[in-house]
Motif scaffolding. Structure first.
Motif, PDB file in Angstrom:
ATOM      1  N   GLY A   1       0.836  -1.196   0.000  1.00 54.89           N
ATOM      2  CA  GLY A   1       0.000   0.000   0.000  1.00 54.89           C
ATOM      3  C   GLY A   1       0.871   1.247   0.000  1.00 54.89           C
ATOM      4  O   GLY A   1       0.880   2.039  -0.937  1.00 54.89           O
ATOM      5  N   LEU A   2       1.628   1.407   1.064  1.00 55.74           N
ATOM      6  CA  LEU A   2       2.597   2.494   1.198  1.00 55.74           C
ATOM      7  C   LEU A   2       3.774   1.917   1.984  1.00 55.74           C
ATOM      8  O   LEU A   2       3.731   1.838   3.207  1.00 55.74           O
TER       9      LEU A   2
ATOM     10  N   LEU B   1       8.829   5.597   3.359  1.00 59.86           N
ATOM     11  CA  LEU B   1       8.701   6.670   4.352  1.00 59.86           C
ATOM     12  C   LEU B   1       9.994   6.856   5.137  1.00 59.86           C
ATOM     13  O   LEU B   1      10.403   7.986   5.417  1.00 59.86           O
ATOM     14  N   GLU B   2      10.647   5.730   5.468  1.00 57.10           N
ATOM     15  CA  GLU B   2      11.913   5.807   6.196  1.00 57.10           C
ATOM     16  C   GLU B   2      12.997   6.468   5.343  1.00 57.10           C
ATOM     17  O   GLU B   2      13.775   7.285   5.836  1.00 57.10           O
ATOM     18  N   ALA B   3      13.031   6.136   4.054  1.00 56.22           N
ATOM     19  CA  ALA B   3      14.014   6.742   3.146  1.00 56.22           C
ATOM     20  C   ALA B   3      13.761   8.239   3.006  1.00 56.22           C
ATOM     21  O   ALA B   3      14.704   9.038   2.980  1.00 56.22           O
TER      22      ALA B   3
ATOM     23  N   VAL C   1      13.979   6.273  -6.081  1.00 53.38           N
ATOM     24  CA  VAL C   1      13.312   5.885  -7.332  1.00 53.38           C
ATOM     25  C   VAL C   1      12.305   4.820  -6.932  1.00 53.38           C
ATOM     26  O   VAL C   1      12.672   3.814  -6.313  1.00 53.38           O
ATOM     27  N   ALA C   2      11.032   5.046  -7.257  1.00 55.40           N
ATOM     28  CA  ALA C   2       9.970   4.141  -6.831  1.00 55.40           C
ATOM     29  C   ALA C   2       8.970   3.912  -7.960  1.00 55.40           C
ATOM     30  O   ALA C   2       8.867   4.712  -8.893  1.00 55.40           O
ATOM     31  N   SER C   3       8.235   2.822  -7.834  1.00 52.14           N
ATOM     32  CA  SER C   3       7.199   2.494  -8.817  1.00 52.14           C
ATOM     33  C   SER C   3       5.960   3.343  -8.585  1.00 52.14           C
ATOM     34  O   SER C   3       5.620   3.673  -7.447  1.00 52.14           O
ATOM     35  N   ARG C   4       5.279   3.617  -9.668  1.00 52.74           N
ATOM     36  CA  ARG C   4       4.035   4.384  -9.625  1.00 52.74           C
ATOM     37  C   ARG C   4       2.870   3.415  -9.386  1.00 52.74           C
ATOM     38  O   ARG C   4       2.079   3.146 -10.280  1.00 52.74           O
TER      39      ARG C   4
ATOM     40  N   GLY D   1      -0.110   3.409  -3.014  1.00 59.56           N
ATOM     41  CA  GLY D   1      -0.035   4.694  -2.320  1.00 59.56           C
ATOM     42  C   GLY D   1       1.238   5.477  -2.556  1.00 59.56           C
ATOM     43  O   GLY D   1       1.375   6.601  -2.062  1.00 59.56           O
ATOM     44  N   ILE D   2       2.179   4.912  -3.303  1.00 55.77           N
ATOM     45  CA  ILE D   2       3.465   5.593  -3.503  1.00 55.77           C
ATOM     46  C   ILE D   2       3.300   6.980  -4.142  1.00 55.77           C
ATOM     47  O   ILE D   2       3.868   7.954  -3.651  1.00 55.77           O
ATOM     48  N   PRO D   3       2.483   7.122  -5.202  1.00 58.67           N
ATOM     49  CA  PRO D   3       2.323   8.463  -5.794  1.00 58.67           C
ATOM     50  C   PRO D   3       1.604   9.466  -4.871  1.00 58.67           C
ATOM     51  O   PRO D   3       1.599  10.662  -5.148  1.00 58.67           O
ATOM     52  N   ASP D   4       1.023   8.963  -3.775  1.00 59.10           N
ATOM     53  CA  ASP D   4       0.394   9.882  -2.819  1.00 59.10           C
ATOM     54  C   ASP D   4       1.436  10.668  -2.032  1.00 59.10           C
ATOM     55  O   ASP D   4       1.127  11.743  -1.504  1.00 59.10           O
ATOM     56  N   VAL D   5       2.667  10.133  -1.936  1.00 60.36           N
ATOM     57  CA  VAL D   5       3.700  10.836  -1.165  1.00 60.36           C
ATOM     58  C   VAL D   5       4.907  11.251  -2.012  1.00 60.36           C
ATOM     59  O   VAL D   5       5.653  12.138  -1.620  1.00 60.36           O
ATOM     60  N   ILE D   6       5.081  10.616  -3.170  1.00 62.33           N
ATOM     61  CA  ILE D   6       6.187  10.980  -4.063  1.00 62.33           C
ATOM     62  C   ILE D   6       5.624  11.700  -5.280  1.00 62.33           C
ATOM     63  O   ILE D   6       4.788  11.160  -5.999  1.00 62.33           O
ATOM     64  N   SER D   7       6.072  12.924  -5.485  1.00 61.17           N
ATOM     65  CA  SER D   7       5.758  13.679  -6.701  1.00 61.17           C
ATOM     66  C   SER D   7       6.987  13.589  -7.584  1.00 61.17           C
ATOM     67  O   SER D   7       8.059  14.086  -7.219  1.00 61.17           O
ATOM     68  N   SER D   8       6.824  12.956  -8.742  1.00 60.56           N
ATOM     69  CA  SER D   8       7.987  12.690  -9.589  1.00 60.56           C
ATOM     70  C   SER D   8       8.720  13.962  -9.954  1.00 60.56           C
ATOM     71  O   SER D   8       8.105  14.974 -10.312  1.00 60.56           O
ATOM     72  N   SER D   9      10.039  13.906  -9.823  1.00 57.47           N
ATOM     73  CA  SER D   9      10.965  15.003 -10.092  1.00 57.47           C
ATOM     74  C   SER D   9      10.894  16.120  -9.056  1.00 57.47           C
ATOM     75  O   SER D   9      11.511  17.163  -9.221  1.00 57.47           O
ATOM     76  N   VAL D  10      10.120  15.905  -7.983  1.00 59.57           N
ATOM     77  CA  VAL D  10      10.057  16.876  -6.888  1.00 59.57           C
ATOM     78  C   VAL D  10      10.756  16.301  -5.659  1.00 59.57           C
ATOM     79  O   VAL D  10      11.713  16.875  -5.148  1.00 59.57           O
TER      80      VAL D  10
END
Length: 182
Positions: free
Chosen positions: A99-100, A105-107, A115-118, A121-130
């Protein structure tokens, strides 16, 4: 690892939904550009032998270090020492997905470049290139490309890590999560 400049890190149970096999498949392309790279895999699980076999079959086993289980007190040290943390989660054949992932979160809290998969819940906390780079799941070429880009650009890597840490502190801490719930 003293002579290895770049350390890629994956952490979690060695099960299909973590997608670690896609990182191993991305390694040959990464090593073409950055032969001084090591992949550290922290965790244990049913896929340990299969992942090692995959690394051997691709000729990259001498660039992969399987650490097995690591005590939680040591996790921050490994995350902080990594050049890039990889979270290649996938939806597996049975529909299971993280899920997330805690490692994400620790990283972020450690200020790691990620670098993470889309997925999930990953795109809920990672904004690509931000505050990280998002890639399609199950795409070793996209993973390799993102890693190569970050290894070529230490300033971008550093900025993504700083932004990830800011996100963790300002948006993912107890106070902000509790405030949103209330």
């Amino acid at each position: 690892l003293e002579n290895r400049r770049n350390v890629l890190l994956c952490m979690g149970r060695l099960v299909h939904k973590k997608g670690f096999d896609y990182v191993i498949r991305a390694l040959p392309a990464i090593l073409e550009h950055f032969p001084d790279t090591t992949l550290m895999v922290l965790g244990s699980g049913v896929l340990a032998d299969a992942l090692l076999e995959e690394a051997h079959s691709l000729g990259v086993a001498h660039h992969v270090v399987f650490m097995g289980h690591v005590d939680w007190q040591e996790v921050g040290t490994y995350l902080a020492g990594a050049t890039i943390v990889l979270v290649p989660s996938i939806v597996d054949h049975a529909g299971n997905v993280d899920g997330l992932p805690n490692v994400l979160l620790e990283a972020m809290a450690c200020g790691s470049a990620i670098v993470a998969s889309r997925v999930a819940g990953i795109p809920d906390v990672i904004s690509s290139s931000v505050n990280g780079i998002l890639v399609p799941e199950k795409d070793s070429d996209a993973l390799a490309s993102a890693v190569i880009t970050l290894l070529e650009n230490p300033k971008i890597r550093s900025q993504l890590g700083e932004n990830a840490r800011k996100t963790a502190l300002t948006e993912l801490g107890w106070e902000s999560v509790a405030a949103r719930l209330v």
